[in-house]
Design a protein around this motif. Structure first.
Motif, short mmCIF file in Angstrom:
data_model
loop_
_atom_site.label_atom_id
_atom_site.label_comp_id
_atom_site.label_asym_id
_atom_site.label_seq_id
_atom_site.Cartn_x
_atom_site.Cartn_y
_atom_site.Cartn_z
N GLY A 1 -6.82 24.14 11.19
CA GLY A 1 -6.39 24.43 9.83
C GLY A 1 -6.47 25.91 9.50
O GLY A 1 -6.97 26.72 10.29
N ARG A 2 -5.97 26.25 8.34
CA ARG A 2 -6.03 27.62 7.85
C ARG A 2 -7.45 27.98 7.44
O ARG A 2 -8.31 27.10 7.35
N PRO A 3 -7.73 29.27 7.15
CA PRO A 3 -9.09 29.66 6.77
C PRO A 3 -9.67 28.86 5.61
O PRO A 3 -10.88 28.59 5.58
N SER B 1 -14.75 19.64 16.94
CA SER B 1 -14.57 21.08 16.85
C SER B 1 -13.55 21.40 15.77
O SER B 1 -12.73 20.54 15.38
N LEU B 2 -13.61 22.63 15.28
CA LEU B 2 -12.73 23.08 14.21
C LEU B 2 -12.14 24.42 14.61
O LEU B 2 -12.87 25.37 14.90
N TRP B 3 -10.82 24.47 14.67
CA TRP B 3 -10.13 25.72 14.93
C TRP B 3 -9.57 26.25 13.61
O TRP B 3 -8.81 25.56 12.93
N ILE B 4 -9.95 27.46 13.27
CA ILE B 4 -9.39 28.12 12.10
C ILE B 4 -8.35 29.11 12.60
O ILE B 4 -8.65 30.01 13.38
N VAL B 5 -7.11 28.92 12.17
CA VAL B 5 -6.01 29.73 12.69
C VAL B 5 -5.24 30.36 11.54
O VAL B 5 -5.24 29.87 10.41
N ARG B 6 -4.59 31.44 11.86
CA ARG B 6 -3.66 32.08 10.92
C ARG B 6 -2.24 31.82 11.42
O ARG B 6 -1.99 31.82 12.64
N ASP B 7 -1.32 31.61 10.51
CA ASP B 7 0.04 31.29 10.92
C ASP B 7 1.06 32.11 10.14
O ASP B 7 2.07 31.60 9.67
#
Length: 352
Positions: A38-40, A54-60
């Motif tokens: 997800g986003r920040p 786990s959690l991935w914080i991504v920018r798109d």
């Protein structure tokens, strides 16, 4: 071991409404490794979720952001991706990432990028958003969507609890008196926002009727709005605005007796935390995004407001904001009465 990726929605409230999806996947694939992406803004919502590994914080924002994510997806070698946003981009990321099974709604011309496209029916267009997200999984044999529990999952961290404890002490807010919160903004746009002067009257009502300590909360860009309401109110209020992070707001809900909001992320936080809640609606349809709490109160006059395009879903009202103006202060006060009785029952006491 099966590896599952869940591409989470973009808005805070939608991410909260998607948490039952994570619970269903965990119940259906007990030995799987589940990664939420997800986003920040999703960090505070999901960092303490018990159903993910786990959690991935991504920018798109850019092509470079997408290519970095595609590379990471390839390295992780997911077996299944549940794509909750309707965007073409979210499907493209996992198609390029070579995830063998990709499920999501057949929207935004992305059907060819999905291995299991879910056709959008009239039901999907009218159901609550929680149901909308859950039904992404309806074609998976392992997932019994009809029988699955639909409970929003939101848990504050200990760090957030300390943040709020420190803030309440600094502001001189006492837990032996009722604590109420008003969230007057909406990240979606100003069309969702009730009038500041009416929120100020509600703050006065809470202070006079219940001796409540009323907090005005909001995102950093809503700070001027919070201050305006505080200046308009005759009763003392605490315009804490952006002093409270999203994680802090989740923890703050454990202390609240009552919240009054527009249709916004804070509304969904309060609903997930089972805070007695009054939500004011206008340009959006409460059938789709109302608080997912059967005891919450929704106040609206969409049919009676005289606007031919309501609910319009526009970010900025194109006319005179009549759908929100149609909601009166007495309407909201009446809903507050119901919710404060609920708060009293929850506390084991009663209101006068």
């Amino acid at each position: 071991m099966i590896k599952i990726a869940v591409r989470c929605p973009n808005w805070v409230g939608d991410t909260i409404m998607a948490t039952p999806v994570l619970a269903l996947l965990r119940d259906s694939f007990t030995g799987a490794r589940i990664t939420a992406i997800g986003r920040p803004s999703a960090r505070a919502v999901l960092e303490n979720n018990p159903h993910i590994d786990s959690l991935w914080i991504v920018r798109d924002k850019s092509l470079g952001d997408m290519l970095k994510l595609v590379s990471r997806i390839r390295r992780e070698r997911f077996d299944l991706a549940a794509l909750l946003p309707n965007s073409f981009r979210s499907a493209l990321e996992f198609a390029l990432g070579r995830t063998p099974k990709r499920i999501g709604y057949a929207m935004d011309r992305r059907s060819l990028l999905l291995t299991n496209p879910v056709e959008v029916t009239e039901f999907h267009c009218q159901c609550h958003q929680v149901e909308y997200y859950m039904n992404v999984l309806a074609d998976l044999d392992a997932c019994n969507v009809e029988q699955a529990e639909r409970r929003l999952i939101l848990r504050p961290t200990e760090e957030a609890r300390r943040e709020i404890g420190d803030l309440l002490r600094r502001e001189g807010i006492h837990e032996n008196r009722p604590i109420a919160a008003i969230s007057p903004g909406a990240a979606f746009g100003s069309s969702k926002c009730w009038l500041p002067e009416r929120f100020a009257q509600i703050a006065d009502y809470l202070g006079q009727r219940y001796l409540a300590q009323t907090l005005i909360v909001g995102a950093p860009d809503e700070e001027p709005l919070c201050r305006e309401i505080a200046q308009l109110a005759r009763q003392p209020v605490f315009a804490i605005g952006s002093k409270v992070s999203l994680g802090g707001l989740i923890a703050l809900c454990e202390k609240l007796d009552m919240m009054v909001t527009n249709d916004c992320g804070a509304m969904h936080v309060a609903a997930a935390m089972r805070v007695p809640l009054v939500a004011i609606f206008g340009p959006t349809d409460p059938r789709r995004t109302r608080p997912y709490d059967p005891e919450a109160s929704v106040v609206e006059d969409i049919k009676g407001c005289g606007c031919e395009i309501a609910p319009c879903y526009k970010k900025i009202c194109p006319i005179d904001h009549r759908c929100m103006k149609a909601v009166s202060v007495p309407d909201v006060e009446e809903a507050i009465e119901r919710q404060m009785r609920r708060a009293a029952r929850r506390a084991g006491g009663r209101t006068e």
